[in-house]
Design a protein around this motif. Structure first.
Motif, PDB file in Angstrom:
ATOM      1  N   VAL A 114       0.800  -1.199  -0.103  1.00 26.35           N
ATOM      2  CA  VAL A 114       0.033   0.041  -0.057  1.00 26.35           C
ATOM      3  C   VAL A 114       0.843   1.129  -0.031  1.00 26.35           C
ATOM      4  O   VAL A 114       1.708   1.353   0.761  1.00 26.35           O
ATOM      5  CB  VAL A 114      -0.985   0.058   0.998  1.00 26.35           C
ATOM      6  N   VAL A 115       0.465   2.201  -0.792  1.00 28.40           N
ATOM      7  CA  VAL A 115       1.222   3.465  -0.924  1.00 28.40           C
ATOM      8  C   VAL A 115       0.375   4.550  -0.570  1.00 28.40           C
ATOM      9  O   VAL A 115      -0.785   4.509  -1.076  1.00 28.40           O
ATOM     10  CB  VAL A 115       1.873   3.846  -2.321  1.00 28.40           C
ATOM     11  N   PHE A 116       0.744   5.536   0.415  1.00 28.79           N
ATOM     12  CA  PHE A 116       0.115   6.646   0.851  1.00 28.79           C
ATOM     13  C   PHE A 116       0.788   7.688   0.352  1.00 28.79           C
ATOM     14  O   PHE A 116       1.980   7.927   0.580  1.00 28.79           O
ATOM     15  CB  PHE A 116       0.093   6.646   2.373  1.00 28.79           C
ATOM     16  N   HIS A 117       0.152   8.645  -0.371  1.00 29.43           N
ATOM     17  CA  HIS A 117       0.717   9.959  -0.868  1.00 29.43           C
ATOM     18  C   HIS A 117      -0.441  11.143  -0.284  1.00 29.43           C
ATOM     19  O   HIS A 117      -1.476  11.097  -0.533  1.00 29.43           O
ATOM     20  CB  HIS A 117       0.703  10.009  -2.246  1.00 29.43           C
ATOM     21  N   ALA A 118       0.381  11.958   0.633  1.00 23.46           N
ATOM     22  CA  ALA A 118      -0.435  13.147   1.109  1.00 23.46           C
ATOM     23  C   ALA A 118      -0.646  14.411   0.313  1.00 23.46           C
ATOM     24  O   ALA A 118      -0.549  15.492   0.901  1.00 23.46           O
ATOM     25  CB  ALA A 118      -0.033  13.345   2.639  1.00 23.46           C
ATOM     26  N   GLY A 119      -0.596  14.307  -0.824  1.00 22.97           N
ATOM     27  CA  GLY A 119      -0.816  15.465  -1.807  1.00 22.97           C
ATOM     28  C   GLY A 119       0.350  16.437  -2.220  1.00 22.97           C
ATOM     29  O   GLY A 119       1.672  16.168  -1.820  1.00 22.97           O
TER      30      GLY A 119
ATOM     31  N   ASN B 161       3.988  12.383   9.233  1.00 23.08           N
ATOM     32  CA  ASN B 161       4.177  13.200   8.116  1.00 23.08           C
ATOM     33  C   ASN B 161       5.769  12.654   7.520  1.00 23.08           C
ATOM     34  O   ASN B 161       6.688  12.634   8.175  1.00 23.08           O
ATOM     35  CB  ASN B 161       4.389  14.662   8.253  1.00 23.08           C
ATOM     36  N   PRO B 162       5.739  12.198   6.223  1.00 24.00           N
ATOM     37  CA  PRO B 162       6.898  11.536   5.701  1.00 24.00           C
ATOM     38  C   PRO B 162       7.961  12.380   5.125  1.00 24.00           C
ATOM     39  O   PRO B 162       9.211  12.291   4.809  1.00 24.00           O
ATOM     40  CB  PRO B 162       6.285  10.626   4.480  1.00 24.00           C
ATOM     41  N   GLY B 163       7.477  13.975   5.233  1.00 26.89           N
ATOM     42  CA  GLY B 163       8.378  14.834   4.613  1.00 26.89           C
ATOM     43  C   GLY B 163       8.208  15.029   3.136  1.00 26.89           C
ATOM     44  O   GLY B 163       7.140  14.685   2.554  1.00 26.89           O
TER      45      GLY B 163
ATOM     46  N   GLU C 218      -3.193  18.909   4.764  1.00 28.27           N
ATOM     47  CA  GLU C 218      -2.836  20.047   5.615  1.00 28.27           C
ATOM     48  C   GLU C 218      -3.400  19.557   7.094  1.00 28.27           C
ATOM     49  O   GLU C 218      -4.644  19.160   7.283  1.00 28.27           O
ATOM     50  CB  GLU C 218      -3.145  21.162   5.228  1.00 28.27           C
ATOM     51  N   THR C 219      -2.878  19.794   8.054  1.00 30.29           N
ATOM     52  CA  THR C 219      -3.046  19.693   9.424  1.00 30.29           C
ATOM     53  C   THR C 219      -3.103  20.965  10.370  1.00 30.29           C
ATOM     54  O   THR C 219      -3.510  20.960  11.372  1.00 30.29           O
ATOM     55  CB  THR C 219      -2.371  18.670  10.284  1.00 30.29           C
ATOM     56  N   GLY C 220      -2.654  21.913   9.611  1.00 25.72           N
ATOM     57  CA  GLY C 220      -2.655  23.480  10.487  1.00 25.72           C
ATOM     58  C   GLY C 220      -1.062  23.367  11.174  1.00 25.72           C
ATOM     59  O   GLY C 220      -0.416  22.595  10.723  1.00 25.72           O
ATOM     60  N   PRO C 221      -1.060  24.356  12.045  1.00 26.72           N
ATOM     61  CA  PRO C 221       0.199  24.638  12.763  1.00 26.72           C
ATOM     62  C   PRO C 221       0.791  23.445  13.580  1.00 26.72           C
ATOM     63  O   PRO C 221      -0.300  22.712  13.882  1.00 26.72           O
ATOM     64  CB  PRO C 221      -0.022  25.915  13.338  1.00 26.72           C
ATOM     65  N   ALA C 222       2.120  23.362  13.886  1.00 22.96           N
ATOM     66  CA  ALA C 222       2.249  22.210  14.666  1.00 22.96           C
ATOM     67  C   ALA C 222       1.942  22.429  16.002  1.00 22.96           C
ATOM     68  O   ALA C 222       1.511  21.480  16.729  1.00 22.96           O
ATOM     69  CB  ALA C 222       4.031  22.203  14.704  1.00 22.96           C
ATOM     70  N   ARG C 223       1.826  23.690  16.789  1.00 23.57           N
ATOM     71  CA  ARG C 223       1.298  23.740  17.932  1.00 23.57           C
ATOM     72  C   ARG C 223      -0.373  23.301  18.010  1.00 23.57           C
ATOM     73  O   ARG C 223      -1.027  23.830  17.273  1.00 23.57           O
ATOM     74  CB  ARG C 223       1.160  25.286  18.462  1.00 23.57           C
ATOM     75  N   GLY C 224      -0.670  22.308  18.905  1.00 26.06           N
ATOM     76  CA  GLY C 224      -2.017  22.008  19.082  1.00 26.06           C
ATOM     77  C   GLY C 224      -2.241  20.922  17.847  1.00 26.06           C
ATOM     78  O   GLY C 224      -3.462  20.344  17.849  1.00 26.06           O
TER      79      GLY C 224
ATOM     80  N   PHE D  13       0.130  12.846   6.936  1.00 30.57           N
ATOM     81  CA  PHE D  13      -0.149  14.067   6.423  1.00 30.57           C
ATOM     82  C   PHE D  13       1.165  14.715   5.668  1.00 30.57           C
ATOM     83  O   PHE D  13       2.342  14.004   5.809  1.00 30.57           O
ATOM     84  CB  PHE D  13      -0.729  15.173   7.426  1.00 30.57           C
ATOM     85  N   GLY D  14       0.879  15.978   5.087  1.00 28.76           N
ATOM     86  CA  GLY D  14       2.086  16.283   4.364  1.00 28.76           C
ATOM     87  C   GLY D  14       2.224  17.870   4.771  1.00 28.76           C
ATOM     88  O   GLY D  14       1.962  18.417   5.787  1.00 28.76           O
ATOM     89  N   HIS D  15       2.484  18.591   3.592  1.00 26.00           N
ATOM     90  CA  HIS D  15       2.234  19.960   3.588  1.00 26.00           C
ATOM     91  C   HIS D  15       3.638  20.843   3.965  1.00 26.00           C
ATOM     92  O   HIS D  15       4.086  21.571   3.327  1.00 26.00           O
ATOM     93  CB  HIS D  15       1.277  20.748   4.333  1.00 26.00           C
TER      94      HIS D  15
END
Length: 167
Positions: A31-36, A130-132, A88-94, A111-113
């Protein structure tokens, strides 16, 4: 079950082609996951042709052609674990708390971004990965992607792969 996690390929804007090591990992994965942030439909076509199973979403840099083929969020069950993919998941904080609330039905969220590798677990148990980016390291020392396995409904053997600098 072997997994490949990647995001932010940005071909051809950040790289002319996908790294050979990443393509080899696509071939080996169940299975390959690609976060955009594919940027072009040709890259999606490459992944679809090579991957046994592709779970993917579009990102903020993906135009109408990719958005027509990919959703904003994907959910799938693999080996007894509930996975989700989002760009996208938003800022690292929270982040952990926000994602736990939004994706309470998942075990793992890819996730990515940011292009920054990330591996944390939210208080409710959601694993965030997040795989970078395999093509655009930004402020990171290396371009990266992740592999892992699912065994007995557990994520095991998570590994961050660092790619050599492009010549």
């Amino acid at each position: 079950m072997r997994l490949l996690l990647t995001s932010d390929t940005h071909v051809p804007k950040r790289a002319r082609e996908l790294p050979p090591a990443l393509l080899a990992a696509v071939d080996e994965a169940d299975v390959v996951f690609h976060a955009g942030d594919w940027v072009d439909t040709a890259t999606l076509d490459v992944f679809q042709a090579r991957a046994r199973r592709l779970v993917a979403v579009h990102g903020n840099n993906d135009g109408p052609g990719l958005r027509a083929r990919l959703g904003e969020v994907a959910r799938v069950e693999c080996g007894g674990l509930r996975f989700g993919v989002v760009h996208e998941t938003g800022p690292a904080r929270g982040r952990e708390e926000r994602c736990q609330e939004r994706f309470a039905d998942l075990d793992v969220l890819v996730f990515g971004h940011s292009h920054i590798p990330w591996d944390t677990t939210a208080p409710g148990g959601l694993r965030l990965l997040n795989p970078g980016s395999p093509t655009d390291r930004r402020r990171q020392p290396h371009c990266t992607y992740m592999t892992a396995e699912v065994e007995d409904a557990r994520l095991v053997g998570l590994r961050l792969h660092r790619l050599p600098p492009r010549s």
